[in-house]
Design a protein around this motif. Sequence first.
Motif, PDB file in Angstrom:
ATOM      1  N   MET A   1     -59.770  16.759   9.228  1.00 41.38           N
ATOM      2  CA  MET A   1     -59.882  17.091   8.352  1.00 41.38           C
ATOM      3  C   MET A   1     -57.679  18.143   7.938  1.00 41.38           C
ATOM      4  N   THR A   2     -57.731  17.144   6.634  1.00 42.18           N
ATOM      5  CA  THR A   2     -56.454  18.302   6.466  1.00 42.18           C
ATOM      6  C   THR A   2     -56.553  19.874   5.950  1.00 42.18           C
ATOM      7  N   GLU A   3     -55.228  19.725   5.863  1.00 40.11           N
ATOM      8  CA  GLU A   3     -55.103  21.478   5.478  1.00 40.11           C
ATOM      9  C   GLU A   3     -55.706  21.286   4.132  1.00 40.11           C
ATOM     10  N   ALA A   4     -55.233  20.162   3.236  1.00 40.00           N
ATOM     11  CA  ALA A   4     -55.925  20.204   2.014  1.00 40.00           C
ATOM     12  C   ALA A   4     -57.202  20.581   1.750  1.00 40.00           C
ATOM     13  N   GLU A   5     -57.937  19.832   2.049  1.00 35.10           N
ATOM     14  CA  GLU A   5     -59.054  19.659   2.916  1.00 35.10           C
ATOM     15  C   GLU A   5     -60.287  21.035   3.148  1.00 35.10           C
ATOM     16  N   ILE A   6     -58.884  21.584   4.042  1.00 34.23           N
ATOM     17  CA  ILE A   6     -59.799  22.898   4.946  1.00 34.23           C
ATOM     18  C   ILE A   6     -59.713  24.094   3.826  1.00 34.23           C
ATOM     19  N   GLU A   7     -58.644  23.823   3.412  1.00 39.13           N
ATOM     20  CA  GLU A   7     -58.181  24.591   1.632  1.00 39.13           C
ATOM     21  C   GLU A   7     -59.813  24.906   0.528  1.00 39.13           C
ATOM     22  N   ALA A   8     -60.122  23.854   0.306  1.00 41.17           N
ATOM     23  CA  ALA A   8     -60.691  23.569  -0.479  1.00 41.17           C
ATOM     24  C   ALA A   8     -62.189  23.998  -0.301  1.00 41.17           C
ATOM     25  N   LEU A   9     -62.148  23.418   1.070  1.00 39.90           N
ATOM     26  CA  LEU A   9     -63.475  23.603   1.695  1.00 39.90           C
ATOM     27  C   LEU A   9     -64.071  25.212   1.744  1.00 39.90           C
ATOM     28  N   LEU A  10     -62.545  25.885   2.035  1.00 40.89           N
ATOM     29  CA  LEU A  10     -62.493  27.446   2.147  1.00 40.89           C
ATOM     30  C   LEU A  10     -63.458  28.222   0.910  1.00 40.89           C
ATOM     31  N   ALA A  11     -62.382  27.549  -0.322  1.00 37.73           N
ATOM     32  CA  ALA A  11     -62.680  28.042  -1.616  1.00 37.73           C
ATOM     33  C   ALA A  11     -63.610  27.895  -1.865  1.00 37.73           C
ATOM     34  N   ASP A  12     -64.738  26.099  -1.931  1.00 34.17           N
ATOM     35  CA  ASP A  12     -66.056  25.909  -1.837  1.00 34.17           C
ATOM     36  C   ASP A  12     -66.731  27.171  -1.498  1.00 34.17           C
ATOM     37  N   ALA A  13     -66.178  27.537  -0.517  1.00 32.19           N
ATOM     38  CA  ALA A  13     -67.585  28.160   0.284  1.00 32.19           C
ATOM     39  C   ALA A  13     -66.711  30.409  -0.028  1.00 32.19           C
ATOM     40  N   GLY A  14     -66.331  30.526  -0.626  1.00 34.67           N
ATOM     41  CA  GLY A  14     -65.557  31.470  -1.213  1.00 34.67           C
ATOM     42  C   GLY A  14     -65.151  32.499  -0.290  1.00 34.67           C
ATOM     43  N   LEU A  15     -64.483  31.964   0.779  1.00 30.51           N
ATOM     44  CA  LEU A  15     -64.333  32.380   1.939  1.00 30.51           C
ATOM     45  C   LEU A  15     -62.155  32.364   2.012  1.00 30.51           C
ATOM     46  N   VAL A  16     -62.009  33.322   0.230  1.00 32.10           N
ATOM     47  CA  VAL A  16     -60.189  33.397   0.087  1.00 32.10           C
ATOM     48  C   VAL A  16     -59.954  34.244   0.066  1.00 32.10           C
ATOM     49  N   PRO A  17     -58.836  35.525   0.250  1.00 33.53           N
ATOM     50  CA  PRO A  17     -58.589  36.286   0.494  1.00 33.53           C
ATOM     51  C   PRO A  17     -58.778  37.340  -0.382  1.00 33.53           C
TER      52      PRO A  17
ATOM     53  N   ALA B   1     -64.318  18.901  11.799  1.00 32.90           N
ATOM     54  CA  ALA B   1     -64.224  20.082  10.496  1.00 32.90           C
ATOM     55  C   ALA B   1     -64.176  21.882  11.604  1.00 32.90           C
ATOM     56  N   GLU B   2     -64.222  21.332  12.496  1.00 30.16           N
ATOM     57  CA  GLU B   2     -63.915  22.745  13.601  1.00 30.16           C
ATOM     58  C   GLU B   2     -62.725  23.816  13.296  1.00 30.16           C
ATOM     59  N   PRO B   3     -61.552  23.097  13.067  1.00 28.15           N
ATOM     60  CA  PRO B   3     -60.814  24.384  12.868  1.00 28.15           C
ATOM     61  C   PRO B   3     -61.319  25.035  11.410  1.00 28.15           C
ATOM     62  N   ALA B   4     -61.836  24.294  10.207  1.00 29.48           N
ATOM     63  CA  ALA B   4     -62.338  24.360   8.376  1.00 29.48           C
ATOM     64  C   ALA B   4     -63.462  25.590   9.474  1.00 29.48           C
ATOM     65  N   ARG B   5     -64.324  25.893  10.177  1.00 33.03           N
ATOM     66  CA  ARG B   5     -65.353  26.816  10.725  1.00 33.03           C
ATOM     67  C   ARG B   5     -64.511  28.220  11.033  1.00 33.03           C
ATOM     68  N   LEU B   6     -63.332  27.969  12.133  1.00 33.45           N
ATOM     69  CA  LEU B   6     -62.280  28.838  12.717  1.00 33.45           C
ATOM     70  C   LEU B   6     -61.840  29.130  11.501  1.00 33.45           C
ATOM     71  N   ARG B   7     -61.284  28.585  10.955  1.00 39.56           N
ATOM     72  CA  ARG B   7     -60.794  29.571   9.721  1.00 39.56           C
ATOM     73  C   ARG B   7     -61.700  30.010   8.931  1.00 39.56           C
ATOM     74  N   ALA B   8     -62.589  29.849   8.836  1.00 37.75           N
ATOM     75  CA  ALA B   8     -63.657  30.493   7.119  1.00 37.75           C
ATOM     76  C   ALA B   8     -63.728  32.277   8.317  1.00 37.75           C
ATOM     77  N   VAL B   9     -64.219  31.975  10.124  1.00 36.65           N
ATOM     78  CA  VAL B   9     -64.565  33.325  10.193  1.00 36.65           C
ATOM     79  C   VAL B   9     -63.383  34.097   9.858  1.00 36.65           C
ATOM     80  N   ALA B  10     -62.088  33.390  10.317  1.00 37.00           N
ATOM     81  CA  ALA B  10     -60.855  34.074  10.035  1.00 37.00           C
ATOM     82  C   ALA B  10     -60.971  34.410   8.917  1.00 37.00           C
ATOM     83  N   ALA B  11     -60.828  34.138   7.773  1.00 38.23           N
ATOM     84  CA  ALA B  11     -60.937  34.911   6.515  1.00 38.23           C
ATOM     85  C   ALA B  11     -62.103  35.299   5.599  1.00 38.23           C
TER      86      ALA B  11
END
Length: 138
Positions: A1-17, A58-68
């Motif tokens: 996944m690209t950085e943009a895809e990860i950011e979009a996924l996190l935003a879609d899940a409501g996992l933003v600062p 997608a694992e980096p996105a999951r890890l970023r979701a947990v971190a967010a």
Amino acid sequence: MTEAEIEALLADAGLVPGAAPLTKQQLTDRIMAILDRDWPLAMREASPADYATWRDAAEPARLRAVAANLFNIRLAAYRQAVARLALPLLVEGPVVDPVTGEQTGSGSAAIAEDEAARAAAQAVIAATPEAVLAFDAA
């Protein structure tokens, strides 16, 4: 996944600062909802190799979701601690013997509880990571 895809996924899940922190179960449910949306069970069963490739990507996105979410948990705790310290100390009052009704001194168990709560709030603030402090200050 690209950085943009990860950011979009996190935003879609409501996992933003600054978003409300989630419980572990809520976070798992959101991640599973994305998985079911992008790879429904029938697709996973029909193409396990492709699904495994996607899951690994997608694992980096999951890890970023947990971190967010951890960031948002820390932010909420920090804000709660700051609010707790903004409240005035309880006023000390007389201590009265419940049997005789005579004043035996001054102070209050509530003051000791208040001081303990304030110390705990200060400890939370002291342990708050710089990234959380910077976000809250912005």
